[in-house]
Structure formats: structure tokens, C-alpha cells
Design a protein around this motif. Structure first.
Motif, PDB file in Angstrom:
ATOM      1  N   UNK A 162      29.996  46.888  37.996  1.00 10.95           N
ATOM      2  CA  UNK A 162      31.610  47.229  37.920  1.00 10.95           C
ATOM      3  C   UNK A 162      32.036  47.757  39.066  1.00 10.95           C
ATOM      4  N   UNK A 163      31.405  48.685  39.822  1.00  5.60           N
ATOM      5  CA  UNK A 163      31.670  49.037  41.289  1.00  5.60           C
ATOM      6  C   UNK A 163      32.078  47.857  42.056  1.00  5.60           C
ATOM      7  N   UNK A 164      31.268  46.834  42.114  1.00  8.59           N
ATOM      8  CA  UNK A 164      31.416  45.661  43.108  1.00  8.59           C
ATOM      9  C   UNK A 164      32.666  45.008  42.617  1.00  8.59           C
ATOM     10  N   UNK A 165      32.853  45.112  41.154  1.00  9.76           N
ATOM     11  CA  UNK A 165      34.007  44.173  40.964  1.00  9.76           C
ATOM     12  C   UNK A 165      35.141  44.768  41.194  1.00  9.76           C
ATOM     13  N   UNK A 166      35.277  46.345  40.940  1.00 10.98           N
ATOM     14  CA  UNK A 166      36.601  47.076  41.366  1.00 10.98           C
ATOM     15  C   UNK A 166      36.779  46.761  43.155  1.00 10.98           C
ATOM     16  N   UNK A 167      35.869  46.767  43.782  1.00 10.22           N
ATOM     17  CA  UNK A 167      36.073  46.625  45.173  1.00 10.22           C
ATOM     18  C   UNK A 167      36.558  45.345  45.544  1.00 10.22           C
ATOM     19  N   UNK A 168      36.087  44.428  44.995  1.00 11.71           N
ATOM     20  CA  UNK A 168      36.456  43.061  45.038  1.00 11.71           C
ATOM     21  C   UNK A 168      37.936  42.873  44.678  1.00 11.71           C
ATOM     22  N   UNK A 169      38.272  43.287  43.542  1.00  8.40           N
ATOM     23  CA  UNK A 169      39.657  43.170  43.079  1.00  8.40           C
ATOM     24  C   UNK A 169      40.579  44.010  43.902  1.00  8.40           C
ATOM     25  N   UNK A 170      40.218  45.202  44.460  1.00 10.21           N
ATOM     26  CA  UNK A 170      40.991  45.952  45.340  1.00 10.21           C
ATOM     27  C   UNK A 170      41.322  45.210  46.373  1.00 10.21           C
ATOM     28  N   UNK A 171      40.271  44.613  47.255  1.00 12.07           N
ATOM     29  CA  UNK A 171      40.583  43.897  48.244  1.00 12.07           C
ATOM     30  C   UNK A 171      41.299  42.771  48.276  1.00 12.07           C
ATOM     31  N   UNK A 172      41.198  42.069  46.962  1.00 12.12           N
ATOM     32  CA  UNK A 172      41.931  40.754  46.795  1.00 12.12           C
ATOM     33  C   UNK A 172      43.483  41.181  46.651  1.00 12.12           C
ATOM     34  N   UNK A 173      43.781  42.631  46.111  1.00 16.56           N
ATOM     35  CA  UNK A 173      45.270  42.887  46.071  1.00 16.56           C
ATOM     36  C   UNK A 173      45.592  43.167  47.294  1.00 16.56           C
ATOM     37  N   UNK A 174      44.959  43.536  48.495  1.00 17.64           N
ATOM     38  CA  UNK A 174      45.436  44.083  49.551  1.00 17.64           C
ATOM     39  C   UNK A 174      46.583  42.888  50.340  1.00 17.64           C
ATOM     40  N   UNK A 175      46.516  41.760  50.261  1.00 19.64           N
ATOM     41  CA  UNK A 175      47.358  40.970  50.823  1.00 19.64           C
ATOM     42  C   UNK A 175      48.598  40.794  50.012  1.00 19.64           C
ATOM     43  N   UNK A 176      48.592  41.343  48.678  1.00 13.49           N
ATOM     44  CA  UNK A 176      49.533  41.305  47.824  1.00 13.49           C
ATOM     45  C   UNK A 176      50.532  42.425  48.169  1.00 13.49           C
ATOM     46  N   UNK A 177      50.147  43.418  48.823  1.00  9.15           N
ATOM     47  CA  UNK A 177      51.216  44.529  49.275  1.00  9.15           C
ATOM     48  C   UNK A 177      52.209  44.145  50.039  1.00  9.15           C
ATOM     49  N   UNK A 178      51.798  43.332  51.061  1.00  9.51           N
ATOM     50  CA  UNK A 178      53.144  43.000  52.059  1.00  9.51           C
ATOM     51  C   UNK A 178      53.885  41.984  51.360  1.00  9.51           C
ATOM     52  N   UNK A 179      53.317  41.263  50.505  1.00  6.68           N
ATOM     53  CA  UNK A 179      54.319  40.391  49.626  1.00  6.68           C
ATOM     54  C   UNK A 179      55.341  41.238  48.811  1.00  6.68           C
ATOM     55  N   UNK A 180      54.664  42.285  48.117  1.00  7.48           N
ATOM     56  CA  UNK A 180      55.551  42.877  47.071  1.00  7.48           C
ATOM     57  C   UNK A 180      56.459  43.663  48.001  1.00  7.48           C
ATOM     58  N   UNK A 181      56.481  44.169  49.247  1.00  5.17           N
ATOM     59  CA  UNK A 181      57.472  44.727  50.207  1.00  5.17           C
ATOM     60  C   UNK A 181      58.408  43.848  50.392  1.00  5.17           C
ATOM     61  N   UNK A 182      57.902  42.550  50.701  1.00  2.00           N
ATOM     62  CA  UNK A 182      58.845  41.558  51.000  1.00  2.00           C
ATOM     63  C   UNK A 182      59.864  41.152  50.029  1.00  2.00           C
TER      64      UNK A 182
END
Length: 312
Positions: free
Chosen positions: A283-303
Motif C-alpha cells: 500500500x505504501x509503495x502504491x501511494x508513493x507511486x501514485x503521488x509521483x505520477x501525479x506530480x507532472x499533473x500539477x503544472x498542467x492543472x495550473x496551466x
């Protein structure tokens, strides 16, 4: 123009803060594959922030760019970004970021060309030391055995990756230890770690004063070795893999008080295999992987935020 500045600020903050946060974490050594993914996502988020900031700055500075970027968008969306009232420095910012992108591409090209030249040189040396037998094709054999007094084994990347091992390594390592060394090198080949190292080297050489790129380069060299160690230990056990690393490197002065710089991490790698720290939970590995995958989505949301608000 606030979107361009927000994206630029986001990229700068991520470039400075991410290495510090990851340096404080104790889990990357326990989960090197997850850590590799996290680092790649962080660097992708930084690069995407800068690329989007360049795009919006260029759209504000030049009508031709704006027409291409916002061609299918309604007028309300274009007005939401306030591009018509651009600041005089938008063209300068766009030009600087574009130069950074071109410089990155040039650095990557240089690193890849240098690696290919080094690979051609090593293949030529390999052909001299292990000439082809009648009927053999260059690169047809995935495993090459070399006569040598020094125990060694390495992976030679390329279109047809090859594993090279010396006769001294065959005499030194027995049974499963030899299998563990080969599994380690095969782990590098399967994951295509060479391309990851090329990208890290290009960014570090091109922008040596940006913390995230310097840390990315250093961590990639460490984490790819840990990931390959884990690939071998999963098949042949941690103790066998640790003994294989010791047997392969004990004559190089690696395990003394002052190990050589290229192999300075070997004692830590062996100790890591022997101490066998528990892995993170799934579960911890899955949360870390999901959180990292969402990191590039942050600049997209700002844009996209102003445009989405305008549409609503």
C-alpha cells in the motif's frame, strides 16, 4: 501573464525543494525502483513547468504563437489568460526558456554521441580480445567470455546488448554467485538504465547549478545499482548476491578505509544486502507511486485552470 509566472515559480520551487525532501527520506534505499520512478516524475514536472511557462510567455509576446496555441479555444478562454496585456519582459522570458530547452537537447545529443563513441571503442577492443569464430556474426552472442586475470563483468548496451565476463571471474565465483552477477547485469539491460543515465548526465552537465538536476544525476547512478542488486537478490538471495559483489571486487581495494571513488558505494551496497531492511508495504509503495505520477499533473492543472474557469 500570471500563469506563466506561476509555472516558472512552480518549477523553481520544485527544483530546489524536491532534492531536499528526497534526501531526508529513508525509503529510497529500501525501494530503489519506486525511488527511480519518483525522481523521473519530479524532473518531468520541473521540465514541464518550464516548458509551459515558455509557451504562455511566447503566446503573450507574439500573436503568431498565440494563434497556434489558442486556435481552437473560445474567445472567453483567451481573455481569461490576459495575454493581450502582456508585459514587455514576456518575450525575454520566452527566449530564455527556449534557449534552456535547446541547450538541454544539445547536451543530451552530446552525451548520447559520446556514449556511442565509447561503446564503439569498447566493442572494437572486445573484438580484438575475443575475435569472431568462422561463421559468427558481430553481436550475435549475448554473452562474451574474455581471458583476463582480473575478475570483472559488465553489460555493454546497444542495439544488441551483450554481457561480458572474464575468466578470472569464472574462477573466482562459483555456482549461484556467478548467476547473481549475471542477473545483476541483465537487470540493467532489461530496465534500459543506460538511457536514464544519459538523460541525467545531460541535465547535470547542462545545468550544474540547478539542485534537482545535480541530485538527479547522483541518485540515478546509485539507484540503478541498487535496483540491479535487488533484481539479482530476488532470484538468488541477498547473501549470495553480497558474496558475489565481494568476490568480484575484493582485489580492487574497495573495502578498505579509503575506497576508490568509482566504487565507493560498494561497501554500502554489500551492507544493505546483508542487513536486509524490510521493504515498504504494498500500500505504501502504491501511494508513493501514485503521488509521483501525479506530480507532472500539477503544472498542467495550473496551466489549464484559467481556461477551465472561463468555460464554467
Amino acid at each position: 501573464m500570471w500563469v506563466s509566472l506561476a509555472l516558472l515559480a512552480l518549477g523553481v520551487v520544485a527544483a530546489v525543494a524536491a532534492p531536499r525532501l528526497l534526501a531526508r527520506a529513508d525509503w529510497p534505499e529500501r525501494e530503489p525502483i519506486v525511488a527511480l520512478w519518483v525522481w523521473q516524475c519530479v524532473v518531468a514536472a520541473v521540465l514541464l513547468s518550464f516548458a509551459l511557462s515558455m509557451t504562455f510567455s511566447a503566446a503573450a509576446a507574439w500573436q503568431a504563437v498565440r494563434g497556434h496555441v489558442f486556435a481552437p479555444a473560445p474567445q472567453a478562454v483567451v481573455e481569461a489568460y490576459g495575454l493581450a496585456d502582456h508585459a514587455p519582459w514576456s518575450a525575454v522570458l520566452a527566449a530564455l526558456l527556449a534557449c534552456g530547452g535547446l541547450w538541454t537537447a544539445a547536451m543530451l545529443t552530446r552525451v548520447v554521441r559520446r556514449a556511442r563513441a565509447r561503446r564503439r571503442r569498447r566493442r572494437a577492443e572486445l573484438l580484438v580480445r575475443a575475435p569472431l569464430l568462422p561463421g559468427e556474426e558481430p553481436g550475435s552472442e549475448p554473452l562474451v567470455l574474455l581471458e583476463g586475470d582480473r575478475p570483472d563483468a559488465w553489460w555493454l548496451p546497444g542495439a544488441a546488448p551483450r554481457l561480458v565476463i572474464t575468466t578470472a571471474a569464472l574462477r573466482r565465483l562459483k555456482g549461484r554467485q556467478l548467476d547473481a552477477v549475471l542477473a545483476h547485469e541483465q537487470g540493467h539491460a532489461r530496465a534500459r538504465h543506460d538511457w536514464l543515465l544519459h538523460c541525467a548526465s545531460a541535465l547535470a552537465e547542462g545545468f550544474p547549478r540547478i539542485p534537482v538536476f545535480a541530485a538527479f544525476h547522483a541518485e540515478m547512478h546509485r539507484l540503478v545499482e541498487l535496483a540491479a542488486d535487488d533484481a539479482a537478490s530476488k532470484r538468488y538471495g541477498r547473501l549470495t548476491t553480497a558474496l558475489a559483489l565481494v568476490g568480484l571486487n575484493e582485489d580492487r581495494g574497495v573495502f578498505g578505509p579509503y575506497p576508490a571513488a568509482p566504487d565507493a558505494q560498494l561497501p554500502q551496497r554489500v551492507n544493505r544486502l546483508l542487513t536486509a531492511a524490510p521493504r515498504l508495504t504494498p500500500g505504501h509503495r502504491l501511494r508513493l507511486t501514485a503521488a509521483a505520477t501525479l506530480a507532472p499533473a500539477v503544472p498542467l492543472l495550473v496551466a489549464l485552470a484559467p481556461g477551465l474557469r472561463a468555460l464554467n
